[in-house]
Design a protein around this motif. Sequence first.
Motif, PDB file in Angstrom:
ATOM      1  N   LEU A  74       0.835  -1.207   0.000  1.00  0.00           N
ATOM      2  CA  LEU A  74       0.000   0.000   0.000  1.00  0.00           C
ATOM      3  C   LEU A  74       0.869   1.256   0.000  1.00  0.00           C
ATOM      4  O   LEU A  74       0.596   2.208  -0.740  1.00  0.00           O
ATOM      5  CB  LEU A  74      -0.946   0.005   1.199  1.00  0.00           C
ATOM      6  N   ASN A  75       1.908   1.262   0.804  1.00  0.00           N
ATOM      7  CA  ASN A  75       2.800   2.425   0.835  1.00  0.00           C
ATOM      8  C   ASN A  75       3.539   2.593  -0.485  1.00  0.00           C
ATOM      9  O   ASN A  75       3.682   3.710  -0.981  1.00  0.00           O
ATOM     10  CB  ASN A  75       3.769   2.326   2.009  1.00  0.00           C
ATOM     11  N   ASP A  76       4.005   1.494  -1.087  1.00  0.00           N
ATOM     12  CA  ASP A  76       4.688   1.571  -2.378  1.00  0.00           C
ATOM     13  C   ASP A  76       3.747   2.081  -3.471  1.00  0.00           C
ATOM     14  O   ASP A  76       4.129   2.919  -4.291  1.00  0.00           O
ATOM     15  CB  ASP A  76       5.249   0.205  -2.790  1.00  0.00           C
ATOM     16  N   LEU A  77       2.504   1.586  -3.495  1.00  0.00           N
ATOM     17  CA  LEU A  77       1.528   2.033  -4.494  1.00  0.00           C
ATOM     18  C   LEU A  77       1.183   3.503  -4.288  1.00  0.00           C
ATOM     19  O   LEU A  77       0.981   4.243  -5.248  1.00  0.00           O
ATOM     20  CB  LEU A  77       0.264   1.176  -4.440  1.00  0.00           C
ATOM     21  N   SER A  78       1.144   3.927  -3.032  1.00  0.00           N
ATOM     22  CA  SER A  78       0.874   5.331  -2.736  1.00  0.00           C
ATOM     23  C   SER A  78       2.031   6.208  -3.223  1.00  0.00           C
ATOM     24  O   SER A  78       1.812   7.241  -3.870  1.00  0.00           O
ATOM     25  CB  SER A  78       0.658   5.490  -1.231  1.00  0.00           C
ATOM     26  N   CYS A  79       3.263   5.799  -2.963  1.00  0.00           N
ATOM     27  CA  CYS A  79       4.439   6.561  -3.424  1.00  0.00           C
ATOM     28  C   CYS A  79       4.506   6.612  -4.947  1.00  0.00           C
ATOM     29  O   CYS A  79       4.985   7.591  -5.520  1.00  0.00           O
ATOM     30  CB  CYS A  79       5.722   5.949  -2.873  1.00  0.00           C
ATOM     31  N   ALA A  80       3.998   5.569  -5.610  1.00  0.00           N
ATOM     32  CA  ALA A  80       4.005   5.523  -7.073  1.00  0.00           C
ATOM     33  C   ALA A  80       2.826   6.278  -7.685  1.00  0.00           C
ATOM     34  O   ALA A  80       2.685   6.334  -8.903  1.00  0.00           O
ATOM     35  CB  ALA A  80       3.985   4.070  -7.548  1.00  0.00           C
ATOM     36  N   GLY A  81       1.950   6.860  -6.845  1.00  0.00           N
ATOM     37  CA  GLY A  81       0.816   7.639  -7.348  1.00  0.00           C
ATOM     38  C   GLY A  81      -0.382   6.809  -7.756  1.00  0.00           C
ATOM     39  O   GLY A  81      -1.301   7.318  -8.387  1.00  0.00           O
ATOM     40  N   LEU A  82      -0.411   5.537  -7.384  1.00  0.00           N
ATOM     41  CA  LEU A  82      -1.526   4.665  -7.754  1.00  0.00           C
ATOM     42  C   LEU A  82      -2.608   4.605  -6.687  1.00  0.00           C
ATOM     43  O   LEU A  82      -3.722   4.176  -6.947  1.00  0.00           O
ATOM     44  CB  LEU A  82      -1.014   3.247  -8.043  1.00  0.00           C
ATOM     45  N   LEU A  83      -2.274   5.018  -5.483  1.00  0.00           N
ATOM     46  CA  LEU A  83      -3.214   5.111  -4.371  1.00  0.00           C
ATOM     47  C   LEU A  83      -2.974   6.450  -3.692  1.00  0.00           C
ATOM     48  O   LEU A  83      -1.909   7.044  -3.847  1.00  0.00           O
ATOM     49  CB  LEU A  83      -2.953   4.030  -3.318  1.00  0.00           C
ATOM     50  N   ARG A  84      -3.951   6.860  -2.917  1.00  0.00           N
ATOM     51  CA  ARG A  84      -3.772   8.072  -2.125  1.00  0.00           C
ATOM     52  C   ARG A  84      -3.969   7.712  -0.661  1.00  0.00           C
ATOM     53  O   ARG A  84      -4.993   7.132  -0.290  1.00  0.00           O
ATOM     54  CB  ARG A  84      -4.793   9.126  -2.539  1.00  0.00           C
ATOM     55  N   ARG A  85      -2.965   7.998   0.141  1.00  0.00           N
ATOM     56  CA  ARG A  85      -3.114   7.789   1.580  1.00  0.00           C
ATOM     57  C   ARG A  85      -3.945   8.942   2.117  1.00  0.00           C
ATOM     58  O   ARG A  85      -3.681  10.102   1.816  1.00  0.00           O
ATOM     59  CB  ARG A  85      -1.745   7.752   2.255  1.00  0.00           C
ATOM     60  N   MET A  86      -4.956   8.611   2.900  1.00  0.00           N
ATOM     61  CA  MET A  86      -5.880   9.633   3.373  1.00  0.00           C
ATOM     62  C   MET A  86      -5.518  10.067   4.788  1.00  0.00           C
ATOM     63  O   MET A  86      -5.268   9.223   5.644  1.00  0.00           O
ATOM     64  CB  MET A  86      -7.310   9.113   3.323  1.00  0.00           C
ATOM     65  N   PRO A  87      -5.520  11.358   5.031  1.00  0.00           N
ATOM     66  CA  PRO A  87      -5.149  11.884   6.343  1.00  0.00           C
ATOM     67  C   PRO A  87      -6.310  11.816   7.328  1.00  0.00           C
ATOM     68  O   PRO A  87      -7.056  12.772   7.491  1.00  0.00           O
ATOM     69  CB  PRO A  87      -4.767  13.334   6.042  1.00  0.00           C
ATOM     70  N   ILE A  88      -6.462  10.669   7.950  1.00  0.00           N
ATOM     71  CA  ILE A  88      -7.519  10.501   8.950  1.00  0.00           C
ATOM     72  C   ILE A  88      -6.837  10.225  10.274  1.00  0.00           C
ATOM     73  O   ILE A  88      -5.931   9.402  10.353  1.00  0.00           O
ATOM     74  CB  ILE A  88      -8.461   9.339   8.571  1.00  0.00           C
ATOM     75  N   CYS A  89      -7.275  10.932  11.308  1.00  0.00           N
ATOM     76  CA  CYS A  89      -6.674  10.734  12.625  1.00  0.00           C
ATOM     77  C   CYS A  89      -7.004   9.345  13.145  1.00  0.00           C
ATOM     78  O   CYS A  89      -7.990   8.737  12.756  1.00  0.00           O
ATOM     79  CB  CYS A  89      -7.200  11.781  13.605  1.00  0.00           C
TER      80      CYS A  89
END
Length: 153
Positions: A74-89
């Motif tokens: 998930l982190n790799d896909l997010s860094c590659a622009g394929l996912l977006r990590r959402m800022p939720i507390c």
Amino acid sequence: MVETMTRQSRNGSDNRDAARDLFAERGLRVTQPRVALAELLFGNGPRHVSAESLHEELVRSGAPGSLSSVYRTLNDLSCAGLLRRMPICGSTAWFDTQVEPHHHFYAEDEDRVIDVPGNGVHVGNLPPPPDGYEFVGIDVLLRVRRRGPPPDA
């Protein structure tokens, strides 16, 4: 990625090929667990997932993969622009398969993320960013809960 895989026929090999091609394009290592995760993530349209919920799906599907490999992917896909990590507390990291800017509801009582439809949020009158910083985006999170007694009561 979502459009690529949802436009493919429901034949699993088409989705696996699309995932392999996209990983290769982005310089990501292609592994069986990553391809299985891509099928779960992108095979049925836009969605929000946590590493824990995706790992549960992976286990149910019979595909290999540990919780730590799900987090890494998930982190790799997010860094590659394929996912977006959402800022939720909170302690759960949420990821969105829709990478275009949009806003969310967070149902606290259900621990669930829901897209805000259309252009339902208008943001204005922002303060200037701190010295030395610039805005890169605005993420609006609207916390909600169901009215009345919980459905199980």
